[in-house]
Design an enzyme around this catalytic site. Sequence first.
Site, mmCIF file in Angstrom:
data_model
loop_
_atom_site.group_PDB
_atom_site.id
_atom_site.type_symbol
_atom_site.label_atom_id
_atom_site.label_comp_id
_atom_site.label_asym_id
_atom_site.label_seq_id
_atom_site.Cartn_x
_atom_site.Cartn_y
_atom_site.Cartn_z
ATOM 1 C CB CYS A 206 -0.972 -0.057 1.178
ATOM 2 S SG CYS A 206 -2.388 1.048 1.035
ATOM 3 C CG HIS A 207 -0.414 4.966 1.462
ATOM 4 N ND1 HIS A 207 -1.633 4.350 1.505
ATOM 5 C CD2 HIS A 207 -0.592 6.135 0.810
ATOM 6 C CE1 HIS A 207 -2.529 5.119 0.899
ATOM 7 N NE2 HIS A 207 -1.921 6.215 0.467
#
Length: 172
Positions: free
Chosen positions: A106-107
């Site tokens: 993800c991030h």
Amino acid sequence: MRLQGKKIIALISEDFEDLELWYPVLRVREAGAEVHLVGEEAGTVYHGKYGVPATSDLSFEDIHVEDYDGILVPGGWSPDKLRRFDKVLDFVRYFDEKKKPIGQICHAGWVLISAGILDGVNVTSTPGIKDDMTNAGAIWHDEAVVTDGHIISSRRPPDLPEYVPAFIEAFK
């Protein structure tokens, strides 16, 4: 137990993505690895985006990175905090230099970007940071999991069933 004898760092800070921390941690522990939750301070309770707590086993300063075989970087909003610590970036650079498994989802790509290790690397992430990844020189793919050597990346929680086995496989 495929990962018996392996030691893995799982980075934590406030607002980690709950599933992106706990699912991989529990699965690699099931596979036999010793996983240490590592945050800015030891013994601190950090909370995920949805409130699930995680207590750090060790602080960044407590870590002797050469004692570890891999690192997991969960997503959520914590990567934006984690990438501000020189020690965290040093950890990621060490694992990159030694070609030891680096898992990011993800991030979490923000941490690898700040460590400066993505030039020419095939990766994925949440589409929200696709531009950040490509601007850092990465070759971005919209796939559940992308493995480029020792770097294993994934997009988001629904991709965890593909991501974690790929991370475990990287220890072969």
